[in-house]
Design a protein around this motif. Structure first.
Motif, PDB file in Angstrom:
ATOM      1  N   GLY A  78       0.772  -1.238   0.000  1.00 20.92           N
ATOM      2  CA  GLY A  78       0.000   0.000   0.000  1.00 20.92           C
ATOM      3  C   GLY A  78       0.800   1.283   0.000  1.00 20.92           C
ATOM      4  N   ASN A  79       2.002   1.301   0.581  1.00 17.68           N
ATOM      5  CA  ASN A  79       2.786   2.534   0.658  1.00 17.68           C
ATOM      6  C   ASN A  79       3.536   2.855  -0.638  1.00 17.68           C
ATOM      7  OD1 ASN A  79       2.057   3.070   3.328  1.00 17.68           O
ATOM      8  ND2 ASN A  79       3.698   1.786   4.140  1.00 17.68           N
ATOM      9  N   ASN A  80       3.479   1.947  -1.603  1.00 17.50           N
ATOM     10  CA  ASN A  80       4.190   2.178  -2.859  1.00 17.50           C
ATOM     11  C   ASN A  80       3.532   3.283  -3.675  1.00 17.50           C
ATOM     12  OD1 ASN A  80       6.345  -0.144  -3.730  1.00 17.50           O
ATOM     13  ND2 ASN A  80       4.903  -0.879  -2.196  1.00 17.50           N
ATOM     14  N   ASN A  81       4.369   4.091  -4.326  1.00 17.10           N
ATOM     15  CA  ASN A  81       3.858   5.084  -5.270  1.00 17.10           C
ATOM     16  C   ASN A  81       3.600   4.425  -6.614  1.00 17.10           C
ATOM     17  OD1 ASN A  81       3.955   7.375  -3.552  1.00 17.10           O
ATOM     18  ND2 ASN A  81       6.169   7.521  -3.866  1.00 17.10           N
ATOM     19  N   VAL A  82       2.480   4.774  -7.225  1.00 18.04           N
ATOM     20  CA  VAL A  82       2.100   4.194  -8.513  1.00 18.04           C
ATOM     21  C   VAL A  82       1.649   5.313  -9.438  1.00 18.04           C
ATOM     22  CG1 VAL A  82       1.456   1.952  -7.549  1.00 18.04           C
ATOM     23  CG2 VAL A  82      -0.265   3.768  -7.682  1.00 18.04           C
ATOM     24  N   THR A  83       1.637   4.992 -10.743  1.00 17.12           N
ATOM     25  CA  THR A  83       1.164   5.942 -11.753  1.00 17.12           C
ATOM     26  C   THR A  83      -0.209   5.518 -12.239  1.00 17.12           C
ATOM     27  OG1 THR A  83       3.434   6.395 -12.474  1.00 17.12           O
ATOM     28  CG2 THR A  83       1.658   7.022 -13.974  1.00 17.12           C
ATOM     29  N   THR A 100       0.161   8.552  -7.163  1.00 14.39           N
ATOM     30  CA  THR A 100      -0.541   8.400  -5.892  1.00 14.39           C
ATOM     31  C   THR A 100       0.009   7.162  -5.194  1.00 14.39           C
ATOM     32  OG1 THR A 100      -2.726   8.330  -4.843  1.00 14.39           O
ATOM     33  CG2 THR A 100      -2.434   7.001  -6.818  1.00 14.39           C
ATOM     34  N   THR A 101      -0.515   6.849  -4.019  1.00 18.69           N
ATOM     35  CA  THR A 101      -0.119   5.607  -3.354  1.00 18.69           C
ATOM     36  C   THR A 101      -1.052   4.485  -3.788  1.00 18.69           C
ATOM     37  OG1 THR A 101      -1.536   5.940  -1.426  1.00 18.69           O
ATOM     38  CG2 THR A 101       0.711   6.863  -1.337  1.00 18.69           C
ATOM     39  N   LEU A 102      -0.558   3.260  -3.691  1.00 18.03           N
ATOM     40  CA  LEU A 102      -1.405   2.129  -4.052  1.00 18.03           C
ATOM     41  C   LEU A 102      -2.650   2.087  -3.164  1.00 18.03           C
ATOM     42  CD1 LEU A 102      -1.833  -0.421  -5.770  1.00 18.03           C
ATOM     43  CD2 LEU A 102      -0.689  -1.702  -3.952  1.00 18.03           C
ATOM     44  N   THR A 103      -2.496   2.367  -1.885  1.00 17.86           N
ATOM     45  CA  THR A 103      -3.650   2.343  -0.980  1.00 17.86           C
ATOM     46  C   THR A 103      -4.751   3.282  -1.459  1.00 17.86           C
ATOM     47  OG1 THR A 103      -2.407   1.683   0.989  1.00 17.86           O
ATOM     48  CG2 THR A 103      -4.432   2.904   1.353  1.00 17.86           C
ATOM     49  N   ASP A 104      -4.379   4.496  -1.850  1.00 18.81           N
ATOM     50  CA  ASP A 104      -5.379   5.458  -2.326  1.00 18.81           C
ATOM     51  C   ASP A 104      -6.038   4.954  -3.611  1.00 18.81           C
ATOM     52  OD1 ASP A 104      -4.950   7.108  -0.195  1.00 18.81           O
ATOM     53  OD2 ASP A 104      -3.663   8.514  -1.274  1.00 18.81           O
ATOM     54  N   TYR A 105      -5.229   4.386  -4.508  1.00 17.32           N
ATOM     55  CA  TYR A 105      -5.816   3.876  -5.745  1.00 17.32           C
ATOM     56  C   TYR A 105      -6.756   2.711  -5.471  1.00 17.32           C
ATOM     57  CZ  TYR A 105      -6.534   1.760 -10.269  1.00 17.32           C
ATOM     58  OH  TYR A 105      -7.135   1.225 -11.392  1.00 17.32           O
ATOM     59  N   LEU A 106      -6.385   1.825  -4.553  1.00 21.84           N
ATOM     60  CA  LEU A 106      -7.228   0.669  -4.255  1.00 21.84           C
ATOM     61  C   LEU A 106      -8.551   1.094  -3.626  1.00 21.84           C
ATOM     62  CD1 LEU A 106      -4.569  -1.885  -2.920  1.00 21.84           C
ATOM     63  CD2 LEU A 106      -5.734  -1.906  -5.139  1.00 21.84           C
ATOM     64  N   GLU A 107      -8.537   2.180  -2.871  1.00 21.16           N
ATOM     65  CA  GLU A 107      -9.792   2.696  -2.326  1.00 21.16           C
ATOM     66  C   GLU A 107     -10.723   3.124  -3.448  1.00 21.16           C
ATOM     67  OE1 GLU A 107      -8.867   5.790   0.427  1.00 21.16           O
ATOM     68  OE2 GLU A 107      -8.026   4.415   1.945  1.00 21.16           O
ATOM     69  N   TYR A 108     -10.156   3.815  -4.446  1.00 20.91           N
ATOM     70  CA  TYR A 108     -10.948   4.193  -5.624  1.00 20.91           C
ATOM     71  C   TYR A 108     -11.450   2.949  -6.356  1.00 20.91           C
ATOM     72  CZ  TYR A 108     -11.320   4.587 -10.658  1.00 20.91           C
ATOM     73  OH  TYR A 108     -11.727   4.418 -11.960  1.00 20.91           O
ATOM     74  N   PHE A 109     -10.552   1.986  -6.570  1.00 21.54           N
ATOM     75  CA  PHE A 109     -10.874   0.750  -7.297  1.00 21.54           C
ATOM     76  C   PHE A 109     -12.023   0.022  -6.593  1.00 21.54           C
ATOM     77  CE2 PHE A 109      -8.464  -2.902  -9.676  1.00 21.54           C
ATOM     78  CZ  PHE A 109      -9.668  -3.362 -10.189  1.00 21.54           C
ATOM     79  N   GLN A 110     -11.936  -0.087  -5.298  1.00 22.85           N
ATOM     80  CA  GLN A 110     -12.951  -0.809  -4.539  1.00 22.85           C
ATOM     81  C   GLN A 110     -14.318  -0.114  -4.630  1.00 22.85           C
ATOM     82  OE1 GLN A 110     -11.592  -1.743  -0.618  1.00 22.85           O
ATOM     83  NE2 GLN A 110     -13.009  -3.444  -0.373  1.00 22.85           N
ATOM     84  N   GLU A 111     -14.301   1.200  -4.662  1.00 20.21           N
ATOM     85  CA  GLU A 111     -15.557   1.937  -4.828  1.00 20.21           C
ATOM     86  C   GLU A 111     -16.188   1.625  -6.182  1.00 20.21           C
ATOM     87  OE1 GLU A 111     -14.786   6.046  -4.294  1.00 20.21           O
ATOM     88  OE2 GLU A 111     -14.334   5.872  -2.141  1.00 20.21           O
ATOM     89  N   CYS A 112     -15.341   1.470  -7.219  1.00 19.72           N
ATOM     90  CA  CYS A 112     -15.848   1.159  -8.558  1.00 19.72           C
ATOM     91  C   CYS A 112     -16.542  -0.192  -8.596  1.00 19.72           C
ATOM     92  CB  CYS A 112     -14.708   1.170  -9.573  1.00 19.72           C
ATOM     93  SG  CYS A 112     -14.042   2.798  -9.937  1.00 19.72           S
TER      94      CYS A 112
END
Length: 394
Positions: A78-83, A100-112
Motif C-alpha cells: 500500500g505505501n508504494n507510489n504508482v502511476t 498516488t499511493t497504491l492504498t489510495d488507488y485501491l480505495e478508488y478501485f474498490q468503490e468502482c
C-alpha cells in the motif's frame, strides 16, 4: 530447471504471418519451448497460452472470490507510489496521468466495484515496476516461453530500470492504440479478470492514419475494413503480442495483469530497423540545422528522447548481450538466463549470430564511425564484431 533451447540456430526466412488464419489458443502445460520459438516467436505470430498463472502466488494471494484482494494488496504494497492514468483525459496520444499511493488507488478501485463505474472517471494503474523494488518477492514466474529476454537482462544488470510491469484497473479501463516500445515483443498474463484485444498485423495500421499521417488514439469507432484480430483474454491466459503489431486493449472485468516488454535474437533486427527509422526522422526534422556544431550529437539527444535509446545505448545493449554469450560459450560464466533458466548451446549460438547480423549493419553507419563515443569506447564495434566472429568460428 528448464532449458531455453531451439534446434534451429539460424533465423532467415521466417517472417510470414499470413499463414495464420486466426489467433491460436495453446495449452501452456503441453506447449514446448521449441514449438513456441519456431511457430510463434521467430515468425512474429501472436498466440494465447492458457493456464500460465495457475501456480503463481499472486493468483492465490492477490485474488479473492475471482476479484482483486484489496485488503491483501493494500497491506502488502500500500505505501508504494504508482502511476494512474485517467482514461477519459487525453494527453497527446496517451492518457493524462498522476502519482498516488497504491492504498489510495485501491480505495478508488474498490468503490468502482461496489457501484456502476462512471465512464468519465475511470482510472487505470499502469507500468508499476513492482518486481524491480521487490526482487525477492516471487509473486509470479516468467513462463519458459518468454524467458529469452535480453531487454530485462540488460536493464536489471546495468540500470535501476526494467520493463516488467503490473497493471490493474476496474471494468471499462483501457489502453489507447499503440505498438510497443523499441518494436519489442510483449506478453501479458491475467492474474484475474478478462481483457478484450484488437490486434493489427504489421502494415495494417497504415490504413488507419489520417491525412497528416497520425495514427488514431482510439480505434473503437474506426472502420476496421483491414485485417485485424479480436481476442478475449481470460483469467490465467497469457497473450503474446509480436513486434510491430499495433493493438488496443480494454478491461471487460476488474482485472490485474503482469506484463513484460522484451527483445531477443528473434526481433533484434526489427528493433534496429526501428532505431534507424527514428534516427532518419530526427535528422529530417532538424535538417535546416545541419551546419550547426555537434549536429550529430544533437540528433542523438533527440533520438534518445523520442525513441528511448540512442546509438550509444543501443551499442551498450548489444555489447552486454554479446559479452554475456561469449562468456557462456567459453565456459567462463554460467549458461543461465538472468531469471535462472538454462540456456542451451544452440540458443547461445543463435544469440551471437543475431547480434553479429545487426552489429555488421550498425558498423557501416557513417555516424558510428564519426561520433566521439565510438572512438573512445573501451571495446569498439569492430573489435566486438571480431570477438563474436572468433567465437562462432571455433
Amino acid at each position: 530447471m528448464f532449458e531455453i533451447e531451439s534446434s534451429h540456430p539460424d533465423f532467415e526466412g521466417y517472417y510470414n504471418y499470413n499463414s495464420l488464419n486466426g489467433i491460436e489458443v495453446l495449452e501452456g502445460s503441453k506447449l514446448m519451448y521449441d514449438n513456441f520459438f519456431e511457430n510463434y516467436m521467430l515468425p512474429n505470430i501472436p498466440c494465447v497460452i492458457k493456464g500460465v498463472t495457475s501456480k503463481w502466488k499472486s493468483s492465490q494471494l492477490w485474488v479473492k472470490d475471482d476479484a482483486p484482494n484489496f485488503q491483501y494488496l493494500s497491506e502488502k504494497y500500500g505505501n508504494n507510489n504508482v502511476t494512474v492514468h485517467k482514461c477519459s483525459e487525453r494527453y497527446y496520444n496517451c492518457q493524462k496521468s498522476y502519482k498516488t499511493t497504491l492504498t489510495d488507488y485501491l480505495e478508488y478501485f474498490q468503490e468502482c466495484t461496489s457501484q456502476d463505474s462512471n465512464p468519465s472517471k475511470l482510472e487505470y494503474l499502469k507500468n508499476w515496476h513492482l518486481k524491480l523494488k521487490y526482487q525477492e518477492d516471487d509473486f509470479y514466474e516468467v513462463p519458459i516461453f518468454f524467458a529469452s529476454d535480453w531487454l530485462n537482462e540488460y536493464y536489471t544488470h546495468c540500470s535501476d530500470d526494467d520493463y516488467r510491469f503490473v497493471y490493474m484497473g476496474p471494468k471499462g479501463t483501457w489502453t489507447p492504440f499503440h505498438a510497443d516500445v523499441f518494436m519489442s515483443y510483449s506478453w501479458s498474463a491475467n492474474v484475474c479478470g478478462r481483457k478484450r484485444w484488437l490486434i493489427f498485423p504489421p502494415g495494417e495500421e497504415i490504413y488507419l492514419r489520417d491525412v497528416f499521417g497520425n495514427l488514431p488514439y482510439d480505434i473503437e469507432n474506426e472502420n476496421h475494413s483491414q485485417k485485424f484480430f479480436e481476442v478475449i483474454q481470460e483469467k490465467g491466459d497469457a497473450i503474446f503480442v509480436p513486434s510491430g503489431w499495433h493493438h488496443q486493449v480494454w478491461n471487460i472485468e476488474d482485472t490485474i495483469s503482469i506484463n513484460h516488454n522484451w527483445i531477443n535474437g528473434c526481433n533484434i533486427k526489427m528493433m534496429y530497423d526501428s532505431l534507424i527509422t527514428n534516427f532518419i526522422a530526427v535528422q529530417k526534422e532538424i535538417e535546416d540545422c545541419r551546419e550547426m556544431e555537434d549536429f550529430e550529437e544533437h540528433c542523438q539527444l533527440m533520438l534518445n528522447s523520442s525513441f528511448g535509446m540512442d546509438f550509444h545505448k543501443f551499442y551498450e545493449f548489444l555489447k552486454f548481450i554479446a559479452s554475456s554469450r561469449i562468456d557462456m560459450k567459453k565456459g567462463t560464466s554460467p549458461k543461465t538466463s538472468f531469471i535462472g533458466h538454462k540456456i542451451g548451446p544452440n540458443h547461445i549460438l543463435f544469440d551471437l549470430k543475431s547480434v553479429k547480423t545487426v552489429l555488421e549493419l550498425f558498423i557501416n553507419l557513417e555516424e558510428v564511425n564519426s561520433l566521439k563515443y565510438f572512438i573512445d569506447t573501451d571495446v569498439k564495434p569492430l573489435e566486438l564484431l571480431h570477438q563474436i566472429t572468433v567465437v562462432l568460428d571455433t
